[in-house]
Scaffold this active site. Structure first.
Site: not given
Ligand SMILES: NC(=O)c1ccc[n+]([C@@H]2O[C@H](COP(=O)([O-])OP(=O)(O)OC[C@H]3O[C@@H](n4cnc5c(N)ncnc54)[C@H](O)[C@@H]3O)[C@@H](O)[C@H]2O)c1
Length: 505
Positions: A198, A160, A148
């Site tokens: 997130n 990530e 990510h």
């Protein structure tokens, strides 16, 4: 063997599938690291246009002297758009950055499985889908993982590395080492909704939006308090106007839905209305703020100058606000000390205490004023104050005068539980503690992710240690008492840490 030794070879072929915003950025990163890169996109002509866009970006880097013309030429010599998925056959790593739909990603990886060799790593750049679900349809799900990247990928250091339920450890290790070799800051995380950033960042937005819904203050004031007192680079209102309210709300909703409507992740009604009204932020010219050309930015509410108190009595230990005492002395205001309590008193009887999840109005003393948490009271340029409904006007004025004497701007906000910075930081710390306890990521990786992915001034776990777990737990318990929906109930992880701190005393 070092981590870098275990990444894919420097000469290994990297394929990027989906050549929009993220695909182009990731391709540029892989090129800069010396790999040959192939671009594939389902829309005809788009991979070639992406290659042109990357060439333009490299040309700009040459113009800024951040790249030599020879390096640019070599990089472009390694870049090839292709029109057929079969042309990715020799890839060592495929990074997928197509549209955010599970079916589309599953179909793509199923097709790729019969194109690439067994040794090829497969990575999805998904932000919100389950890596486990993407891999669920594959014959060999063990080599699929999440990589990510953050936007813009060439500039943002964080990656990530997400391990799905079936991802082999060796595949995650190779991907981690590859990202490190590309000059990125990789962190490992489990395949849980929102991954690290997130997930843990949700309260940064949600608490400010709730404070706004509770009419604590307007967006400009809340942003200013979080920036100038909390130390955040941008406030949540201005930041979500930049990200796009639709994009930010979609992340919040997807994490909340994936966590079965856990009240800790509940989206904001005020933001829902903003999205419904088409006010998506800068890109539509209006969000929390008006971004049209002639619209000025509203100023935060800032108190007029007030007389400072002639002296201050410090009762007991102010906990996370103890640093204020030295600042008051440095400002030339005489300080006396009393053994019991956790507050300041001013000569007119005003009682000043740090936000703790209760309101000033909850105090048995009429002349009660709360001040908000600051990252560092020495460097903070603004502090928020809230007065009890029964506080005389002079109480608030002398409290304002005290903080002004320390060189701070003062924003007076409504007397809501947890004020602004205190509730936000308490929630961030709790989310981070909870994520560690649930095995989302290691404490080090969580703090690294929040420092590098969203530029927080301090990693939330380090921040929690600085504040003390007991202060965070008690603040959340008080917030939970005021708003017993479950949102503020401190996590078991935080409760355990606070109990351990108590036993060490
Ligand atoms: N934009 C961001 O800030 C951001 C950040 C991190 C992760 N992501 C994730 O990265 C992915 C891509 O996002 P984006 O913003 O670059 O999207 P984008 O819309 O800019 O680009 C997507 C590209 O994929 C192509 N595409 C669609 N279906 C395809 C298929 N089946 N096969 C091949 N190509 C296909 C489209 O033609 C388009 O060029 C998404 O999963 C998104 O969630 C986005």
């Amino acid at each position: 063997m070092t981590a870098i030794d275990r990444g894919i070879d420097r000469g290994g072929l990297v394929a990027v599938v989906g050549t929009g915003t993220m695909g182009q950025g990731i391709a540029q990163v892989a090129l800069a690291a010396g790999h040959p890169v192939r671009l594939y996109d389902a829309a005809p002509g788009r991979a070639s246009r992406a290659a042109d866009a990357i060439a333009d970006r490299l040309a700009r880097l040459v113009a800024k002297e951040r790249l030599t013309a020879a390096e640019r030429d070599a990089a472009l010599g390694r870049l090839a758009p292709v029109a057929d998925l079969a042309d990715l056959a020799g890839a060592d790593l495929v990074v997928e950055a197509i549209l955010e739909e599970l079916d589309a990603k599953q179909q793509l990886f199923t097709a790729l499985e019969s194109v690439v060799s067994d040794g090829c790593l497969l990575a999805t750049n998904t932000s919100s889908l389950s890596v486990t679900a993407v891999a669920g349809v594959l014959r060999r799900p063990g080599r699929l993982l999440g990589l990510h990247f953050f936007n813009p990928a060439p500039l943002m250091p964080l990656v990530e590395v997400v391990r799905g339920a079936a991802t082999e450890e060796s595949a995650a290790d190779r991907a981690h080492a590859t990202a490190a070799a590309w000059g990125k800051t990789p962190v490992r995380c489990a395949d849980t909704p929102g991954f690290i950033v997130n997930r843990i960042a949700r309260p940064f937005y949600a608490e400010a939006f709730r404070a706004y819904e509770e009419r604590a203050a307007d967006p400009a004031t809340l942003d200013a308090v979080l920036r100038e007192s909390g130390g955040f680079r941008m406030g949540p209102f201005e930041l979500t106007d930049l990200i796009g309210q639709d994009v930010n709300e979609a992340v919040t909703r997807s994490v909340w839905e994936a966590l079965f409507h856990d009240p800790k992740f509940t989206p904001s009604l005020a933001q829902r209305q903003l999205v419904a009204s088409g006010r998506h932020g800068r890109k539509t010219g209006h969000g929390w703020y008006d971004h049209s050309e002639d619209a000025g930015r509203p100023a935060p509410h800032t108190a007029e100058p007030c007389e400072p108190p002639g002296k201050v009595a410090v009762h007991g230990d102010l906990g996370p606000a103890q640093g204020l005492v030295g600042l008051i002395e440095e400002a030339g205001i005489p300080v006396t000390r009393e053994p019991v309590g956790a507050h300041l008193t001013l000569p007119d009887g005003t009682r000043l205490s740090l936000a703790d999840g209760t309101t000033a109005t909850d105090d048995p003393f009429a002349a009660s004023v709360r001040f908000d948490l600051a990252l560092d009271y020495r460097t903070a340029t603004r502090v928020a104050l809230a007065a009890s409904v029964a506080a005389p006007e002079e109480s608030l004025r002398s409290a304002i005068g005290l903080f002004q004497a320390l060189g701070k701007e003062v924003s007076v906000v409504q007397d809501v539980p947890g004020m602004v910075v205190a509730r936000t930081v308490a929630m961030l710390v709790d989310f981070a503690e909870d994520a560690v306890a649930r095995g989302v990521a290691s404490p080090e990786d969580i703090d690294t992710a929040m420092l590098t992915g969203v530029n927080y001034p301090r990693g939330p776990l380090a921040w929690g240690r600085a504040l003390g777990a007991r202060w965070v737990r008690d603040t959340l318990r008080n917030l939970h008492h005021a708003c017993p929906t479950g949102r503020y109930a401190p996590s078991q992880a935080l409760i355990r840490r606070a109990a351990a701190d108590e036993k060490l005393l």
